[in-house]
Design a protein around this motif. Structure first.
Motif, PDB file in Angstrom:
ATOM      1  N   ALA A 144      -3.745  20.711  70.754  1.00  0.00           N
ATOM      2  CA  ALA A 144      -4.738  20.640  69.670  1.00  0.00           C
ATOM      3  C   ALA A 144      -4.431  22.026  68.841  1.00  0.00           C
ATOM      4  O   ALA A 144      -4.167  23.008  69.523  1.00  0.00           O
ATOM      5  N   THR A 145      -4.369  21.747  67.465  1.00  0.00           N
ATOM      6  CA  THR A 145      -4.093  23.059  66.436  1.00  0.00           C
ATOM      7  C   THR A 145      -5.487  23.835  66.825  1.00  0.00           C
ATOM      8  O   THR A 145      -5.322  25.382  67.125  1.00  0.00           O
ATOM      9  N   TYR A 146      -6.778  23.369  66.673  1.00  0.00           N
ATOM     10  CA  TYR A 146      -7.962  24.225  66.671  1.00  0.00           C
ATOM     11  C   TYR A 146      -8.676  23.725  68.346  1.00  0.00           C
ATOM     12  O   TYR A 146      -8.747  22.452  68.576  1.00  0.00           O
ATOM     13  N   SER A 147      -9.077  24.794  68.956  1.00  0.00           N
ATOM     14  CA  SER A 147      -9.988  24.558  70.079  1.00  0.00           C
ATOM     15  C   SER A 147     -10.841  25.453  70.485  1.00  0.00           C
ATOM     16  O   SER A 147     -10.568  26.692  70.143  1.00  0.00           O
ATOM     17  N   VAL A 148     -12.238  25.229  70.593  1.00  0.00           N
ATOM     18  CA  VAL A 148     -13.267  26.335  71.046  1.00  0.00           C
ATOM     19  C   VAL A 148     -14.122  25.608  71.510  1.00  0.00           C
ATOM     20  O   VAL A 148     -14.646  24.493  71.683  1.00  0.00           O
ATOM     21  N   ALA A 149     -15.076  26.405  72.473  1.00  0.00           N
ATOM     22  CA  ALA A 149     -16.106  25.760  73.292  1.00  0.00           C
ATOM     23  C   ALA A 149     -17.421  26.732  73.051  1.00  0.00           C
ATOM     24  O   ALA A 149     -17.085  27.884  72.820  1.00  0.00           O
ATOM     25  N   TRP A 150     -18.463  26.053  72.752  1.00  0.00           N
ATOM     26  CA  TRP A 150     -19.699  26.547  72.851  1.00  0.00           C
ATOM     27  C   TRP A 150     -20.046  26.699  74.403  1.00  0.00           C
ATOM     28  O   TRP A 150     -19.742  25.558  75.234  1.00  0.00           O
ATOM     29  N   ILE A 151     -20.776  27.630  75.128  1.00  0.00           N
ATOM     30  CA  ILE A 151     -20.701  27.553  76.561  1.00  0.00           C
ATOM     31  C   ILE A 151     -22.213  28.164  76.611  1.00  0.00           C
ATOM     32  O   ILE A 151     -22.719  29.085  75.973  1.00  0.00           O
ATOM     33  N   ASP A 152     -22.600  27.337  77.646  1.00  0.00           N
ATOM     34  CA  ASP A 152     -24.059  27.690  78.063  1.00  0.00           C
ATOM     35  C   ASP A 152     -23.888  28.887  79.110  1.00  0.00           C
ATOM     36  O   ASP A 152     -23.912  28.751  80.065  1.00  0.00           O
ATOM     37  N   CYS A 153     -24.316  29.872  78.360  1.00  0.00           N
ATOM     38  CA  CYS A 153     -24.395  31.410  79.293  1.00  0.00           C
ATOM     39  C   CYS A 153     -25.490  31.524  80.063  1.00  0.00           C
ATOM     40  O   CYS A 153     -25.504  32.514  80.779  1.00  0.00           O
ATOM     41  N   LEU A 154     -26.534  30.822  80.004  1.00  0.00           N
ATOM     42  CA  LEU A 154     -27.836  30.729  81.060  1.00  0.00           C
ATOM     43  C   LEU A 154     -27.884  29.829  82.125  1.00  0.00           C
ATOM     44  O   LEU A 154     -28.515  29.968  82.655  1.00  0.00           O
ATOM     45  N   GLY A 207     -21.362  27.735  83.428  1.00  0.00           N
ATOM     46  CA  GLY A 207     -20.244  27.687  82.629  1.00  0.00           C
ATOM     47  C   GLY A 207     -20.335  25.968  81.722  1.00  0.00           C
ATOM     48  O   GLY A 207     -19.098  25.877  81.234  1.00  0.00           O
ATOM     49  N   ARG A 208     -21.382  25.424  81.945  1.00  0.00           N
ATOM     50  CA  ARG A 208     -20.960  24.015  81.143  1.00  0.00           C
ATOM     51  C   ARG A 208     -20.905  24.213  79.965  1.00  0.00           C
ATOM     52  O   ARG A 208     -21.460  25.380  79.037  1.00  0.00           O
TER      53      ARG A 208
END
Length: 443
Positions: free
Chosen positions: A206-216, A223-224
């Motif tokens: 994939a050209t772009y990839s990013v994840a929001w991660i539940d840090c709590l 790490g969901r």
């Protein structure tokens, strides 16, 4: 007598008064040179890297686009041009920046000085990979055009050099051709950290990839994440009714944060509630959708003054990168410590990085995690523990986000810091160009 202003980075911590000059051209910049100068673009570095040790040289008035070569996609522009200005001018013509960070309100000079990275670093590298040359003013006021062919050492140190090799006056950058202003976004729910990392690797193309991660999230849900992939949409992929005007995307509703949020609003219950709602919303969202470029690349830009969410004292950002062979263990430790204290971010971000372009640039192959915390004693103590975890797992730190790192920690994490310091001393740059950050970190 130069005017004095209270200065801070985007995190609004630390703050301190200092003299400021705002040149309109190279001659005025040359006249302002003195010991302890650093250039400042739009103030979007989070900490104290754009606060001069003796004088801050604001470049926003140097904001002209000078030339464009459509055969090469090369734009020549002054350092104070905003990335958003470039998009406004060139997206309707079918061009978009090759690399963009999470805000379009960064200047070109700032993007080069920090060698900013985006959601495509794992595939295409950072901003510096698409810079052809820079015009750099040295301590004597002379201007050197540095590139990979001419003054290559100076060029390599300048990419990611945090403005400490000279004043960037103008640069030539390359833009990518695009057929539309839309992004094909694919969202993937990952129930834990291992699943999130596996999803990144499965979609490496994939050209772009990013994840929001539940840090709590804790326990089995540690790490969901919601992984968001993106590709520039072709014209024939748009609905028929949009193909006639492929660069027109719906305007985003702009919100303004008019006041500093009260400290009581930033408790662990509010943070946990926000993260839980964000996760639930992601589960209901469609897996594949077309989104406008602005919403995909710059979600936070929709809230003007969003840095006030963290209250009057400001906030601190922590961002590190960990090498691939130690990343999962290190990320689990970072997230586990954050969740244990309940001091997590509203928006935590996980990305993959490839090799860096500059000799002191932040990226290296691995995984980068970014977290925000309200400024205060508890957060400072937590960040010291996160620093120790990063060191123990072979990581390094992003200076564009730093406001409080200890010099000993930086130098232990990154042997290049000593080489950068020695280069600056040998070239006579250390006394001419200095920031509050460079003094704190002994650069």
């Amino acid at each position: 007598m130069r005017p004095t202003r209270e200065l801070s980075g985007w995190g609004r911590y630390p703050r301190r008064p200092g003299p400021v000059a705002a040149p309109r051209d190279a001659a005025e910049a040359r006249a302002a040179l003195s010991g302890g100068v650093v250039a400042r673009g739009n103030g979007r570095a989070y900490g104290d890297s754009a606060m001069g040790a003796a004088l801050t040289l604001e470049t926003r008035r140097m904001d002209r686009m000078l030339a464009f070569d459509p055969e090469r996609g090369q734009l020549v522009a002054e350092a104070g041009v905003l990335l958003g200005d470039v998009i406004d001018a060139f997206l309707p013509r079918g061009w978009f920046p090759f690399v963009t960070p999470g805000t379009k309100f960064v200047t070109l000079g700032g993007a080069i000085a920090a060698d900013v990275h985006g959601k495509n670093h794992h595939r295409e590298g950072g901003f510096g990979a698409f810079v052809d040359w820079v015009d750099l003013m040295g301590p004597d006021g002379q201007v050197t055009r540095a590139s990979r062919e001419t003054a290559p050492d100076l060029f390599a140190w300048t990419l990611g050099g945090m403005g400490l090799t000279g004043v960037i006056l103008r640069a030539a950058i390359r833009l990518r051709p695009v057929e539309t202003g839309w992004i094909r976004q694919t969202s993937i729910m990952a129930p834990d950290l291992a699943a999130a990392m596996a999803a990144f690797e499965a979609h490496d193309a994939a050209t772009y990839s990013v994840a929001w991660i539940d840090c709590l999230a804790r326990g089995p849900a540690l790490g969901r994440s919601i992984l968001m992939l993106g590709e520039h949409a072709r014209r024939d992929e748009l609905p028929v009714e949009q193909r006639e005007h492929p660069f027109e995307t719906p305007p985003r509703r702009r919100l303004t944060m008019p006041l500093d949020a009260p400290a009581l609003a930033l408790n662990r219950y509010a943070m946990r509630g926000f993260n839980a709602l964000y996760w639930a919303r992601g589960r209901r969202a469609p897996r594949e959708t077309l989104v406008g470029w602005d919403g995909y690349f710059y979600p936070l830009d929709a809230v003007l003054g969003w840095n006030r969410i963290y209250g009057r004292r400001g906030f601190l950002q922590f961002q590190c990168v960990l090498p691939p062979d130690r990343a999962e263990q290190g990320l689990a430790a970072l997230l586990g410590e954050t969740a244990r204290t309940g001091q997590g971010s509203f928006l935590a971000v996980l990305k993959r990085l490839g090799p860096g372009a500059g000799r002191f640039a932040f990226p290296m192959p691995g995984w980068t995690l970014a977290l925000d915390f309200p400024a205060g004693p508890r957060s400072l103590a937590l960040l010291d523990r996160l620093d120790a975890i990063t060191l123990a797992h072979g990581g390094r730190f992003y200076l564009a986000k730093d406001a409080r790192l200890a010099a000993a920690t930086l130098h232990a994490a990154d042997p290049r810091a000593a080489r950068f310091r020695d280069m600056r001393r040998a070239a006579g740059l250390d006394t001419a160009f200095a920031s509050a950050q460079s003094e704190r970190l002994l650069l």
